[in-house]
Design a protein around this motif. Structure first.
Motif, mmCIF file in Angstrom:
data_model
loop_
_atom_site.group_PDB
_atom_site.id
_atom_site.type_symbol
_atom_site.label_atom_id
_atom_site.label_comp_id
_atom_site.label_asym_id
_atom_site.label_seq_id
_atom_site.Cartn_x
_atom_site.Cartn_y
_atom_site.Cartn_z
ATOM 1 N N UNK A 126 -100.114 3.888 31.412
ATOM 2 C CA UNK A 126 -101.013 4.749 32.145
ATOM 3 C C UNK A 126 -100.384 4.921 32.977
ATOM 4 N N UNK A 127 -101.044 5.904 34.328
ATOM 5 C CA UNK A 127 -100.783 6.509 35.409
ATOM 6 C C UNK A 127 -100.373 5.195 36.197
ATOM 7 N N UNK A 128 -100.332 4.609 36.155
ATOM 8 C CA UNK A 128 -99.558 2.942 36.717
ATOM 9 C C UNK A 128 -98.293 2.767 36.696
ATOM 10 N N UNK A 129 -98.040 2.860 35.173
ATOM 11 C CA UNK A 129 -96.680 3.472 34.702
ATOM 12 C C UNK A 129 -95.458 4.150 35.037
ATOM 13 N N UNK A 130 -94.473 3.658 35.216
ATOM 14 C CA UNK A 130 -93.175 4.872 35.311
ATOM 15 C C UNK A 130 -92.515 4.619 34.067
ATOM 16 N N UNK A 131 -91.666 5.817 33.588
ATOM 17 C CA UNK A 131 -91.255 5.457 32.909
ATOM 18 C C UNK A 131 -89.467 6.789 32.864
ATOM 19 N N UNK A 132 -88.638 5.739 32.983
ATOM 20 C CA UNK A 132 -87.517 6.873 33.425
ATOM 21 C C UNK A 132 -86.801 6.933 32.042
ATOM 22 N N UNK A 133 -85.711 8.596 31.661
ATOM 23 C CA UNK A 133 -85.438 8.288 29.968
ATOM 24 C C UNK A 133 -84.494 8.859 31.030
#
Length: 352
Positions: free
Chosen positions: A99-106
């Motif tokens: 959701x909007x609070x999730x951080x995803x770093x590729x």
């Protein structure tokens, strides 16, 4: 923050980079979970919760949990380390949990990876987009030697990182583990991290120019030191110039691979060949054991193909890159252009 409320970092992928990152964070006191689609690749870690790490980072890392069931290990801060060819599948698996609070770093995005990941999340019904960032390259020069063993040969300096929505970058970096923050330098747009994908330049042509040695079971050689001769280095410098020219046509100044090597590894050299030879971190990197390598399956479709495609739209010549794509298609009996990232200019620039 109490120990019970401490952020748990979710490392998504159990290959070379995933094990290196999970071990590095855990050995620096962070809580870490690990996921891999194929349980056989991490079964020892699932059983013991331990990763044996050597090199620049040494120790036995204890992680919270490893699993092939993502529901058991997913958290709100996700560090994706799988090859970029798996982004489609990983985005599909992650979609129900973000959701909007999730951080995803590729880690890394490769070329336009954050754009692809975002588009895939949308296709899989995500309405509240997470905070997505991509790195130019992975922080670690590393190799996994066993299911639960990894060697970190070097930690790269000043790895560029950018957020798909730049307003989130400060938050992404602030919540990142302190031991990891110091290796990154913020960029204002994913245009820089995408065009600065050096992997496609350093990987594709040397593999295709060393096919005989790679397929020869009697021969082992060091990928960078032995595989990139002066002639190979000169050719990939020409490919590198085309990458830089495509970015320039869109208004972005990108450093050359030689400049990147000098900055990242603190090496000296007047050209690419000298920079590679002077890079101690590359001395022990073996060549791929077979042609079944991400150096082609990832870096051609998710590196060279999008550069060529954008170049065609902008009327920028990429004949050296085109030659390598054509050769890869012929050798692998594949169509990497069909499977690769081919985004129209108007699509990518809306994210820049």
């Amino acid at each position: 923050m109490g120990e019970e409320n401490k952020q748990i970092y979710f490392v998504c992928g159990g290959g070379h980079q995933g094990l290196a990152m999970a071990a590095h964070l855990a050995l620096n006191g962070e809580k870490v979970t690990l996921w891999n689609r194929t349980p056989e690749h991490i079964d020892e870690i699932m059983r013991t919760g331990r990763i044996y790490c050597s090199g620049e980072v040494n120790g036995i890392a204890k992680i919270e949990k490893a699993s092939d069931n993502i529901e058991e290990v997913v958290t709100s801060y996700i560090l994706v380390t799988v090859p970029s060819t798996a982004y489609h599948d990983v985005a599909q698996v992650l979609a129900p949990y973000v959701n909007r609070n999730t951080v995803i770093v590729l880690n890394p995005g490769r070329t336009f990876g954050a754009i692809e990941f975002s588009e895939e999340l949308k296709k899989n019904g995500v309405k509240e987009m997470p905070q997505i960032a991509e790195t130019q390259t992975i922080v670690y020069t590393c190799r996994r030697s066993d299911k639960n063993c990894v060697t970190i040969f070097a930690m790269k300096r000043d790895v560029e990182i950018a957020a798909l929505d730049r307003m989130y970058l400060n938050n992404i970096l602030r919540k990142m583990p302190v031991c990891l923050q110091k290796y990154f330098v913020a960029q204002k747009s994913v245009a820089y991290t995408s065009f600065a994908n050096v992997g496609m330049i350093l990987h594709c042509a040397p593999v295709l120019m060393n096919i005989g040695w790679i397929e020869n079971e009697k021969v082992d050689f060091k990928y960078y030191y032995d595989g990139i001769s002066k002639s190979v280095a000169k050719y990939i410098e020409k490919m590198d110039a085309e990458r830089i020219n495509v970015a320039k046509e869109l208004g972005y100044k990108i450093e050359s691979v030689s400049e990147w090597l000098r900055r990242t590894y603190n090496v000296e050299g007047t050209d690419l060949y000298e920079c590679i030879k002077n890079n101690i971190a590359y001395r022990e990197i073996d060549a791929p054991p077979s042609l079944d390598s991400r150096y082609i399956y990832e870096d051609v479709p998710n590196g060279l193909v999008p550069i060529e495609y954008i170049g065609k739209q902008l009327n920028v010549e990429t004949k050296y890159i085109t030659n390598i794509i054509d050769l890869a298609n012929g050798v692998y009996d594949a169509d990497f252009r069909k499977t690769g990232r081919q985004f129209p200019v108007q699509t990518i620039t809306q994210y820049f």
